[in-house]
Design an enzyme around this catalytic site. Structure first.
Site, PDB file in Angstrom:
ATOM      1  CB  SER A 280     -43.968 -48.448   2.446  1.00  0.00           C
ATOM      2  OG  SER A 280     -43.417 -47.268   1.891  1.00  0.00           O
TER       3      SER A 280
ATOM      4  CG  HIS B 291     -47.834 -46.224  -0.298  1.00  0.00           C
ATOM      5  ND1 HIS B 291     -47.037 -45.203  -0.748  1.00  0.00           N
ATOM      6  CD2 HIS B 291     -47.090 -46.847   0.683  1.00  0.00           C
ATOM      7  CE1 HIS B 291     -45.884 -45.201  -0.079  1.00  0.00           C
ATOM      8  NE2 HIS B 291     -45.890 -46.200   0.788  1.00  0.00           N
TER       9      HIS B 291
ATOM     10  CG  HIS C 150     -47.898 -36.709  -1.976  1.00  0.00           C
ATOM     11  ND1 HIS C 150     -47.441 -36.430  -0.715  1.00  0.00           N
ATOM     12  CD2 HIS C 150     -47.231 -37.817  -2.394  1.00  0.00           C
ATOM     13  CE1 HIS C 150     -46.527 -37.334  -0.386  1.00  0.00           C
ATOM     14  NE2 HIS C 150     -46.374 -38.183  -1.377  1.00  0.00           N
TER      15      HIS C 150
ATOM     16  NE  ARG D 244     -41.289 -38.956  -5.050  1.00  0.00           N
ATOM     17  CZ  ARG D 244     -42.091 -39.685  -4.295  1.00  0.00           C
ATOM     18  NH1 ARG D 244     -41.626 -40.764  -3.684  1.00  0.00           N
ATOM     19  NH2 ARG D 244     -43.365 -39.363  -4.119  1.00  0.00           N
TER      20      ARG D 244
ATOM     21  CG  ASP E  14     -46.698 -43.918  -7.823  1.00  0.00           C
ATOM     22  OD1 ASP E  14     -45.608 -44.506  -7.859  1.00  0.00           O
ATOM     23  OD2 ASP E  14     -47.323 -43.706  -6.764  1.00  0.00           O
TER      24      ASP E  14
HETATM   25  N1  CMX Z   1     -58.305 -38.198  -7.840  1.00  0.00           N
HETATM   26  C1  CMX Z   1     -59.538 -38.041  -7.322  1.00  0.00           C
HETATM   27  N2  CMX Z   1     -59.775 -37.647  -6.059  1.00  0.00           N
HETATM   28  C2  CMX Z   1     -58.714 -37.365  -5.308  1.00  0.00           C
HETATM   29  C3  CMX Z   1     -57.397 -37.442  -5.778  1.00  0.00           C
HETATM   30  C4  CMX Z   1     -57.205 -37.909  -7.101  1.00  0.00           C
HETATM   31  N3  CMX Z   1     -55.999 -38.094  -7.620  1.00  0.00           N
HETATM   32  N4  CMX Z   1     -56.560 -37.080  -4.795  1.00  0.00           N
HETATM   33  C5  CMX Z   1     -57.306 -36.780  -3.724  1.00  0.00           C
HETATM   34  N5  CMX Z   1     -58.631 -36.957  -4.026  1.00  0.00           N
HETATM   35  C6  CMX Z   1     -59.772 -36.809  -3.139  1.00  0.00           C
HETATM   36  C7  CMX Z   1     -59.636 -37.768  -1.961  1.00  0.00           C
HETATM   37  O1  CMX Z   1     -60.031 -39.077  -2.333  1.00  0.00           O
HETATM   38  C8  CMX Z   1     -60.517 -37.103  -0.928  1.00  0.00           C
HETATM   39  O2  CMX Z   1     -61.838 -37.384  -1.272  1.00  0.00           O
HETATM   40  P1  CMX Z   1     -62.977 -37.643  -0.122  1.00  0.00           P
HETATM   41  O3  CMX Z   1     -62.998 -36.383   0.703  1.00  0.00           O
HETATM   42  O4  CMX Z   1     -64.208 -37.887  -0.921  1.00  0.00           O
HETATM   43  O5  CMX Z   1     -62.513 -38.829   0.655  1.00  0.00           O
HETATM   44  C9  CMX Z   1     -60.251 -35.619  -1.189  1.00  0.00           C
HETATM   45  O6  CMX Z   1     -59.777 -35.531  -2.539  1.00  0.00           O
HETATM   46  C10 CMX Z   1     -59.255 -34.980  -0.267  1.00  0.00           C
HETATM   47  O7  CMX Z   1     -58.044 -35.725  -0.348  1.00  0.00           O
HETATM   48  P2  CMX Z   1     -56.646 -35.020  -0.073  1.00  0.00           P
HETATM   49  O8  CMX Z   1     -56.664 -34.502   1.324  1.00  0.00           O
HETATM   50  O9  CMX Z   1     -56.333 -34.079  -1.164  1.00  0.00           O
HETATM   51  O10 CMX Z   1     -55.626 -36.232  -0.239  1.00  0.00           O
HETATM   52  P3  CMX Z   1     -55.238 -37.348   0.828  1.00  0.00           P
HETATM   53  O11 CMX Z   1     -54.092 -36.866   1.626  1.00  0.00           O
HETATM   54  O12 CMX Z   1     -56.422 -37.825   1.586  1.00  0.00           O
HETATM   55  O13 CMX Z   1     -54.797 -38.552  -0.128  1.00  0.00           O
HETATM   56  C11 CMX Z   1     -53.679 -39.616  -1.913  1.00  0.00           C
HETATM   57  C12 CMX Z   1     -53.582 -38.561  -0.816  1.00  0.00           C
HETATM   58  C13 CMX Z   1     -52.307 -39.798  -2.536  1.00  0.00           C
HETATM   59  C14 CMX Z   1     -54.108 -40.945  -1.286  1.00  0.00           C
HETATM   60  C15 CMX Z   1     -54.718 -39.154  -2.961  1.00  0.00           C
HETATM   61  O14 CMX Z   1     -54.287 -37.945  -3.549  1.00  0.00           O
HETATM   62  C16 CMX Z   1     -54.986 -40.188  -4.031  1.00  0.00           C
HETATM   63  O15 CMX Z   1     -55.825 -41.065  -3.829  1.00  0.00           O
HETATM   64  N6  CMX Z   1     -54.280 -40.108  -5.217  1.00  0.00           N
HETATM   65  C17 CMX Z   1     -54.403 -41.093  -6.242  1.00  0.00           C
HETATM   66  C18 CMX Z   1     -53.624 -42.349  -5.889  1.00  0.00           C
HETATM   67  C19 CMX Z   1     -52.127 -42.108  -5.975  1.00  0.00           C
HETATM   68  O16 CMX Z   1     -51.617 -41.576  -6.957  1.00  0.00           O
HETATM   69  N7  CMX Z   1     -51.389 -42.560  -4.950  1.00  0.00           N
HETATM   70  C20 CMX Z   1     -49.910 -42.508  -4.959  1.00  0.00           C
HETATM   71  C21 CMX Z   1     -49.326 -41.509  -3.966  1.00  0.00           C
HETATM   72  C22 CMX Z   1     -47.813 -41.525  -4.016  1.00  0.00           C
HETATM   73  C23 CMX Z   1     -47.264 -42.805  -3.469  1.00  0.00           C
HETATM   74  O17 CMX Z   1     -47.438 -43.069  -2.276  1.00  0.00           O
HETATM   75  O18 CMX Z   1     -46.683 -43.593  -4.225  1.00  0.00           O
END
Ligand code: CMX
Length: 434
Positions: free
Chosen positions: A241, A271, A318, A327, A373
């Site tokens: 964002s 996000h 994250h 947070r 979150d």
């Molecule tokens: N549950 C399951 N799988 C997850 C995960 C979770 N909470 N977090 C990461 N992974 C997976 C990714 O999807 C990725 O899988 P693939 O290789 O199959 O694509 C793998 O683990 C590696 O990811 P990463 O390098 O650890 O994390 P990223 O930097 O790519 O992604 C984030 C970060 C936040 C998008 C991810 O942790 C996620 O999807 N979390 C759940 C959604 C969430 O809570 N988002 C809010 C973030 C905070 C905000 O912005 O408000």
């Protein structure tokens, strides 16, 4: 010129000179290199943008102008009888790098109250949307409907000098922040309370008044809102964002256009929308398990089922953080102090005990810990605020503080149009002899 704008003007003069010198004398100095994984994997960790309002450390979490969340809780002014910092104080800090006095924060609350009148045409634009339109879509439509008030756009049209961009960006940002709680509360009351709107109360601070207009008079809830609006405000510049606002703003789009764009990024489930996804997932968990007091084993099975169905565990992981999000911790501490015996809050705490172990065991997930979150929805539900598909709007109202303070700085410093280089897969293959 008002007192905050005058401080901003003075500081901006100094910082602009400093940046000019940095650029002139050191523009060739190498800071970072980029690898193939970063190009394919969402540009993680590439140091490539300037953002002074806050900075994120992977282990320690966010610092706003150098202050951690507990430090802000101790130092920023509070509402009379309130327990949490006023978000007005954080905006002041982010904009002029100074902890404000009680008086300065009162002035800002009052200033935003004076600027909070919203034209009828904006409410009409919201009302033109069907009632089942997602609140985040209603929110961006409302921001866009206010864009005709942009002073930046009007002055640019008249032929403004680039030396004046900071001034009108400040005015637009102040006006926009002042009006956001009014339109956001309107969307909530329209969507979930049959359009029974609650008038703004000019005696209240920005967050307390937002809580009241939403329909929550409980003092603890008002304090929760002040905390919520403070901790969600900024998370350095690279998150989707903030980066979107910065990118769109770099084309000299005004504050309304830039913020609306950023809100569309916040509305994505990876996000900001994750805050609604977390509570939705917990409600589904309760329904499926048939209990509001699940055992840790039941939770483990539910988490594993979620992962097995190819979904993420919302609220965990994250892109930058590698430890529990401060947070999350701030919200947990709030709950420990003000909320007793709440089953949903307890589920959030139990998940904190079991999710990291499971995600950590998978191997590929870089951060198994909770993010902001994971906790916010449970607190809102406790006070009766259950309409979870509104939650990201709360996040958005808060995020406006950080991204607009930063946008004021972008224009004050005269930062360039953002235009990184993309590469083709063929190019990558050639570079690595694939
Ligand atoms: N549950 C399951 N799988 C997850 C995960 C979770 N909470 N977090 C990461 N992974 C997976 C990714 O999807 C990725 O899988 P693939 O290789 O199959 O694509 C793998 O683990 C590696 O990811 P990463 O390098 O650890 O994390 P990223 O930097 O790519 O992604 C984030 C970060 C936040 C998008 C991810 O942790 C996620 O999807 N979390 C759940 C959604 C969430 O809570 N988002 C809010 C973030 C905070 C905000 O912005 O408000």
């Amino acid at each position: 010129m008002d007192q905050l704008k005058e401080k901003f003007r003075k500081l901006a003069e100094v910082k602009k000179e400093e940046l000019k010198r940095l650029n002139k004398e050191f523009s060739e100095v190498q800071i970072d290199t980029v690898n193939v994984g970063q190009i394919i994997g969402g540009m993680r960790g590439i140091e490539a943008m300037l953002w002074d309002t806050s900075s994120l450390d992977a282990d320690e979490g966010i610092r706003f102008r150098g202050y951690s969340i507990p430090e802000l809780q101790a130092k920023l002014p509070k509402a009379e009888g309130g327990t949490e910092p006023l978000p007005e104080g954080l905006f002041w800090l982010m904009l002029v790098d100074e902890i404000p006095t009680e008086e300065e924060v009162k002035w800002l609350s009052n200033e935003w109250s004076k600027r909070s009148i919203v034209n009828d045409s904006v409410f009409k634009a919201i009302d033109a949307l069907s009632i089942d339109t997602h609140p985040m879509t209603q929110f961006t439509v409302a921001i866009m409907a206010m864009q005709s008030n942009s002073i930046f756009a009007a002055k640019y049209d008249e032929g403004m000098s680039k030396n004046d961009y900071w001034d009108v960006m400040y005015e637009d940002s102040m006006n926009l922040i002042a009006k956001l709680p009014v339109v956001a509360a309107y969307i909530y009351r329209r969507t979930f309370h049959a359009g029974k709107h609650i008038p703004s109360d000019s005696n209240l601070d920005w967050g307390g008044n937002y809580a009241k207009m939403l329909g929550y008079e409980n003092e603890d809830f008002k304090n929760l809102m002040r905390l919520y609006l403070t901790i969600h405000a900024d998370h350095e510049g690279g998150n989707a964002s903030a980066h979107t606002v910065h990118l769109v703003g770099s084309t000299l789009s005004d504050a309304y256009l830039s913020l609306a764009a950023g809100m569309n990024a916040l509305a994505g489930p990876l996000h900001g929308l994750a805050n609604q996804e977390v509570i939705k997932w917990i409600f589904e968990l309760i329904e499926e398990l048939g209990t509001t007091k699940p055992s840790k084993d039941q939770l483990r099975k539910y988490i594993n089922d979620t992962l097995a169905s190819g979904k993420v565990v919302p609220g965990y992981g994250h892109a930058v953080l590698r430890k529990p999000d401060p947070r999350f911790t701030a919200q947990k501490l709030f709950a420990e102090q003000f909320i007793k015996n709440d089953d949903i809050v307890q589920i959030v705490w139990d998940l904190f005990e079991v999710v990291p172990e499971i995600l950590g065991g998978i191997g590929k997930i870089k951060n198994p810990w909770p993010n902001v979150d994971a906790h916010s929805g449970a607190l809102l539900v406790h006070y009766g605020f259950k309409e979870y598909n509104y939650y990201t709007v709360l996040f958005g109202v808060s995020r406006a503080l950080g991204v607009l303070a930063a946008l004021c700085w972008d224009r004050a410093l005269g930062l360039s149009l953002e235009r990184p280089k993309s590469v083709t897969t063929e190019y990558l293959k050639k570079v690595v002899n694939f």
